[in-house]
Motif scaffolding. Structure first.
Motif, PDB file in Angstrom:
ATOM      1  N   VAL A  94      -5.321   1.471   8.937  1.00  0.00           N
ATOM      2  CA  VAL A  94      -5.087   0.740   7.681  1.00  0.00           C
ATOM      3  C   VAL A  94      -5.829  -0.588   7.725  1.00  0.00           C
ATOM      4  CG1 VAL A  94      -3.340  -0.325   6.206  1.00  0.00           C
ATOM      5  CG2 VAL A  94      -2.860   1.861   7.301  1.00  0.00           C
ATOM      6  N   GLN A  95      -5.811  -1.247   8.876  1.00  0.00           N
ATOM      7  CA  GLN A  95      -6.516  -2.523   9.029  1.00  0.00           C
ATOM      8  C   GLN A  95      -8.013  -2.328   8.822  1.00  0.00           C
ATOM      9  OE1 GLN A  95      -5.888  -4.470  12.779  1.00  0.00           O
ATOM     10  NE2 GLN A  95      -7.342  -6.108  12.331  1.00  0.00           N
ATOM     11  N   GLN A  96      -8.591  -1.292   9.388  1.00  0.00           N
ATOM     12  CA  GLN A  96     -10.023  -1.026   9.221  1.00  0.00           C
ATOM     13  C   GLN A  96     -10.358  -0.765   7.762  1.00  0.00           C
ATOM     14  OE1 GLN A  96     -10.890   2.204  11.867  1.00  0.00           O
ATOM     15  NE2 GLN A  96     -11.076   0.875  13.673  1.00  0.00           N
ATOM     16  N   HIS A  97      -9.445  -0.068   7.047  1.00  0.00           N
ATOM     17  CA  HIS A  97      -9.684   0.249   5.643  1.00  0.00           C
ATOM     18  C   HIS A  97      -9.744  -1.024   4.791  1.00  0.00           C
ATOM     19  CE1 HIS A  97      -9.789   3.023   2.250  1.00  0.00           C
ATOM     20  NE2 HIS A  97      -8.931   2.229   1.627  1.00  0.00           N
ATOM     21  N   PHE A  98      -8.942  -2.029   5.143  1.00  0.00           N
ATOM     22  CA  PHE A  98      -8.877  -3.260   4.340  1.00  0.00           C
ATOM     23  C   PHE A  98      -9.694  -4.409   4.941  1.00  0.00           C
ATOM     24  CE2 PHE A  98      -5.247  -0.956   2.727  1.00  0.00           C
ATOM     25  CZ  PHE A  98      -5.286  -1.244   1.379  1.00  0.00           C
ATOM     26  N   GLN A  99     -10.440  -4.147   6.006  1.00  0.00           N
ATOM     27  CA  GLN A  99     -11.203  -5.199   6.669  1.00  0.00           C
ATOM     28  C   GLN A  99     -12.293  -5.793   5.776  1.00  0.00           C
ATOM     29  OE1 GLN A  99     -12.413  -3.658  10.408  1.00  0.00           O
ATOM     30  NE2 GLN A  99     -11.972  -5.546  11.491  1.00  0.00           N
ATOM     31  N   THR A 100     -12.829  -5.018   4.857  1.00  0.00           N
ATOM     32  CA  THR A 100     -13.900  -5.511   3.989  1.00  0.00           C
ATOM     33  C   THR A 100     -13.398  -6.576   3.012  1.00  0.00           C
ATOM     34  OG1 THR A 100     -13.488  -3.729   2.413  1.00  0.00           O
ATOM     35  CG2 THR A 100     -15.153  -3.329   4.113  1.00  0.00           C
ATOM     36  N   CYS A 101     -12.076  -6.612   2.780  1.00  0.00           N
ATOM     37  CA  CYS A 101     -11.505  -7.561   1.815  1.00  0.00           C
ATOM     38  C   CYS A 101     -11.378  -8.964   2.395  1.00  0.00           C
ATOM     39  CB  CYS A 101     -10.134  -7.085   1.363  1.00  0.00           C
ATOM     40  SG  CYS A 101     -10.143  -5.416   0.737  1.00  0.00           S
ATOM     41  N   GLY A 102     -11.135  -9.055   3.686  1.00  0.00           N
ATOM     42  CA  GLY A 102     -10.918 -10.344   4.342  1.00  0.00           C
ATOM     43  C   GLY A 102     -10.272 -10.124   5.689  1.00  0.00           C
ATOM     44  N   VAL A 106       0.864  -1.177   0.000  1.00  0.00           N
ATOM     45  CA  VAL A 106       0.000   0.000   0.000  1.00  0.00           C
ATOM     46  C   VAL A 106       0.902   1.230   0.000  1.00  0.00           C
ATOM     47  CG1 VAL A 106      -1.881   1.195   1.146  1.00  0.00           C
ATOM     48  CG2 VAL A 106      -1.697  -1.276   1.360  1.00  0.00           C
ATOM     49  N   GLY A 107       0.883   1.976  -1.095  1.00  0.00           N
ATOM     50  CA  GLY A 107       1.703   3.176  -1.214  1.00  0.00           C
ATOM     51  C   GLY A 107       0.896   4.433  -0.952  1.00  0.00           C
ATOM     52  N   ASN A 108       1.594   5.550  -0.739  1.00  0.00           N
ATOM     53  CA  ASN A 108       1.006   6.868  -0.502  1.00  0.00           C
ATOM     54  C   ASN A 108       0.165   6.888   0.777  1.00  0.00           C
ATOM     55  OD1 ASN A 108       0.787   9.570  -1.152  1.00  0.00           O
ATOM     56  ND2 ASN A 108      -1.065   9.271  -2.364  1.00  0.00           N
ATOM     57  N   VAL A 109       0.641   6.185   1.815  1.00  0.00           N
ATOM     58  CA  VAL A 109      -0.056   6.161   3.100  1.00  0.00           C
ATOM     59  C   VAL A 109       0.317   7.432   3.858  1.00  0.00           C
ATOM     60  CG1 VAL A 109      -0.296   4.930   5.301  1.00  0.00           C
ATOM     61  CG2 VAL A 109      -0.040   3.653   3.175  1.00  0.00           C
ATOM     62  N   ASP A 110      -0.676   8.101   4.424  1.00  0.00           N
ATOM     63  CA  ASP A 110      -0.445   9.317   5.193  1.00  0.00           C
ATOM     64  C   ASP A 110       0.472   9.015   6.375  1.00  0.00           C
ATOM     65  OD1 ASP A 110      -0.812  12.033   5.869  1.00  0.00           O
ATOM     66  OD2 ASP A 110      -2.327  11.475   7.358  1.00  0.00           O
ATOM     67  N   TYR A 111       1.376   9.946   6.690  1.00  0.00           N
ATOM     68  CA  TYR A 111       2.349   9.732   7.760  1.00  0.00           C
ATOM     69  C   TYR A 111       1.700   9.620   9.138  1.00  0.00           C
ATOM     70  CZ  TYR A 111       5.772  10.930   4.206  1.00  0.00           C
ATOM     71  OH  TYR A 111       6.531  10.948   3.067  1.00  0.00           O
ATOM     72  N   SER A 112       0.505  10.187   9.310  1.00  0.00           N
ATOM     73  CA  SER A 112      -0.166  10.132  10.612  1.00  0.00           C
ATOM     74  C   SER A 112      -1.066   8.903  10.751  1.00  0.00           C
ATOM     75  CB  SER A 112      -0.986  11.401  10.830  1.00  0.00           C
ATOM     76  OG  SER A 112      -2.039  11.463   9.881  1.00  0.00           O
ATOM     77  N   CYS A 113      -1.112   8.081   9.725  1.00  0.00           N
ATOM     78  CA  CYS A 113      -1.980   6.893   9.732  1.00  0.00           C
ATOM     79  C   CYS A 113      -1.428   5.825  10.673  1.00  0.00           C
ATOM     80  CB  CYS A 113      -2.036   6.326   8.312  1.00  0.00           C
ATOM     81  SG  CYS A 113      -3.678   5.950   7.780  1.00  0.00           S
ATOM     82  N   THR A 114      -2.311   5.170  11.422  1.00  0.00           N
ATOM     83  CA  THR A 114      -1.894   4.092  12.322  1.00  0.00           C
ATOM     84  C   THR A 114      -2.183   2.738  11.667  1.00  0.00           C
ATOM     85  OG1 THR A 114      -4.051   3.944  13.404  1.00  0.00           O
ATOM     86  CG2 THR A 114      -2.456   5.511  14.335  1.00  0.00           C
ATOM     87  N   PRO A 115      -1.527   1.672  12.121  1.00  0.00           N
ATOM     88  CA  PRO A 115      -1.801   0.334  11.576  1.00  0.00           C
ATOM     89  C   PRO A 115      -3.269  -0.066  11.757  1.00  0.00           C
ATOM     90  CG  PRO A 115       0.232   0.287  12.824  1.00  0.00           C
ATOM     91  CD  PRO A 115      -0.373   1.644  13.035  1.00  0.00           C
ATOM     92  N   GLU A 116      -3.898   0.369  12.855  1.00  0.00           N
ATOM     93  CA  GLU A 116      -5.306   0.044  13.094  1.00  0.00           C
ATOM     94  C   GLU A 116      -6.208   0.676  12.038  1.00  0.00           C
ATOM     95  OE1 GLU A 116      -3.263   1.283  15.546  1.00  0.00           O
ATOM     96  OE2 GLU A 116      -2.944  -0.646  16.547  1.00  0.00           O
ATOM     97  N   SER A 146      -8.356   4.213  -3.724  1.00  0.00           N
ATOM     98  CA  SER A 146      -9.323   4.622  -2.704  1.00  0.00           C
ATOM     99  C   SER A 146      -8.629   5.625  -1.780  1.00  0.00           C
ATOM    100  CB  SER A 146      -9.814   3.411  -1.916  1.00  0.00           C
ATOM    101  OG  SER A 146      -8.739   2.799  -1.233  1.00  0.00           O
ATOM    102  N   GLU A 147      -9.420   6.351  -0.983  1.00  0.00           N
ATOM    103  CA  GLU A 147      -8.845   7.397  -0.140  1.00  0.00           C
ATOM    104  C   GLU A 147      -8.806   6.992   1.319  1.00  0.00           C
ATOM    105  OE1 GLU A 147     -10.115  11.404  -0.361  1.00  0.00           O
ATOM    106  OE2 GLU A 147      -9.724  11.568  -2.504  1.00  0.00           O
ATOM    107  N   LEU A 148      -7.702   7.360   1.988  1.00  0.00           N
ATOM    108  CA  LEU A 148      -7.542   7.172   3.422  1.00  0.00           C
ATOM    109  C   LEU A 148      -6.802   8.395   3.934  1.00  0.00           C
ATOM    110  CD1 LEU A 148      -7.810   5.314   5.927  1.00  0.00           C
ATOM    111  CD2 LEU A 148      -5.601   4.366   5.333  1.00  0.00           C
ATOM    112  N   HIS A 149      -7.390   9.092   4.893  1.00  0.00           N
ATOM    113  CA  HIS A 149      -6.829  10.351   5.419  1.00  0.00           C
ATOM    114  C   HIS A 149      -6.646  11.375   4.303  1.00  0.00           C
ATOM    115  CE1 HIS A 149      -5.284   9.676   9.677  1.00  0.00           C
ATOM    116  NE2 HIS A 149      -6.010   8.615   9.398  1.00  0.00           N
ATOM    117  N   GLY A 150      -7.545  11.369   3.329  1.00  0.00           N
ATOM    118  CA  GLY A 150      -7.482  12.342   2.246  1.00  0.00           C
ATOM    119  C   GLY A 150      -6.399  12.078   1.219  1.00  0.00           C
ATOM    120  N   ARG A 151      -5.777  10.906   1.262  1.00  0.00           N
ATOM    121  CA  ARG A 151      -4.735  10.573   0.280  1.00  0.00           C
ATOM    122  C   ARG A 151      -5.168   9.361  -0.522  1.00  0.00           C
ATOM    123  NH1 ARG A 151       1.210  11.467   2.745  1.00  0.00           N
ATOM    124  NH2 ARG A 151       1.659  11.337   0.545  1.00  0.00           N
ATOM    125  N   GLN A 152      -4.874   9.411  -1.820  1.00  0.00           N
ATOM    126  CA  GLN A 152      -5.250   8.323  -2.716  1.00  0.00           C
ATOM    127  C   GLN A 152      -4.218   7.200  -2.605  1.00  0.00           C
ATOM    128  OE1 GLN A 152      -5.387   9.405  -6.869  1.00  0.00           O
ATOM    129  NE2 GLN A 152      -7.361   8.395  -7.070  1.00  0.00           N
TER     130      GLN A 152
END
Length: 183
Positions: free
Chosen positions: A85-93, A73-83, A131-137
């Motif tokens: 990111v996990q919530q963002h991808f939870q719908t996949c599996g 996963v590239g272009n992750v916001d620097y203030s993003c936590t692992p939790e 998709s967007e997370l913390h306003g970043r694609q």
């Protein structure tokens, strides 16, 4: 005569010391043999007697299996936590692990790896590309497996103050003291 008694006593003392040393050496050798025997027995019970090449092949196969269940996963916001990111991808599996890479100072590098429990979840995760997370694609791609010893080719950086010299090409000359040419 007294000198002979002293020499005789010294010889007996040296001989006794030598016998004592031989005795201790024999005990140490027996102990080492017992330790080797015990180690061989433990290795046999654990089944860990395998050559290093087989162990390396096993670990490489294990790495490839884990990478087949992971995405980059590239272009992750620097203030993003692992939790997050996990919530963002939870719908996949089911997410097994989220790794956000950091530099030597502990600052995030701006990318992460998401490992799933099922390999099928990777295809679902690839649909979250852009998709967007913390306003970043986000840029989501399948994780590739690094092959040890296979570095990517990077051309060497050339000196910015030099230019290629072919036949009949003069080198650069710089004006002294930082002054330009006057004309």
């Amino acid at each position: 005569m007294e000198g002979d008694d002293v020499d005789m006593a010294a010889a007996e003392s040296t001989e006794a010391d030598l016998d004592d040393m031989k005795k201790r050496l024999k005990e140490m050798e027996e102990e080492a043999a017992a330790l080797r025997e015990m180690q061989a027995k433990v290795e046999k019970e654990m089944g860990s007697v395998q050559d290093p090449a087989a162990a390396a092949a096993t670990s490489q196969a294990n790495r490839e299996e884990v990478d087949s269940r992971s995405v980059f996963v590239g272009n992750v916001d620097y203030s993003c936590t692992p939790e997050e990111v996990q919530q963002h991808f939870q719908t996949c599996g089911t997410v097994n692990r989220v790794t956000i890479r950091t530099d030597k100072y502990g600052q995030p590098k701006g990318y992460a790896y998401v490992e799933f429990v099922e390999a099928e979840a990777v295809q679902e995760a690839l649909l979250l590309n852009e998709s967007e997370l913390h306003g970043r694609q986000l840029k989501v791609t399948a994780k590739r497996t690094n092959i040890p010893g296979m570095k990517q080719y990077r051309p060497r950086r050339s000196n910015p103050f030099m230019r290629p010299r072919g036949p009949f090409m003069a080198p650069y000359f710089f004006a002294p003291y930082g002054y330009g040419f006057h004309g």
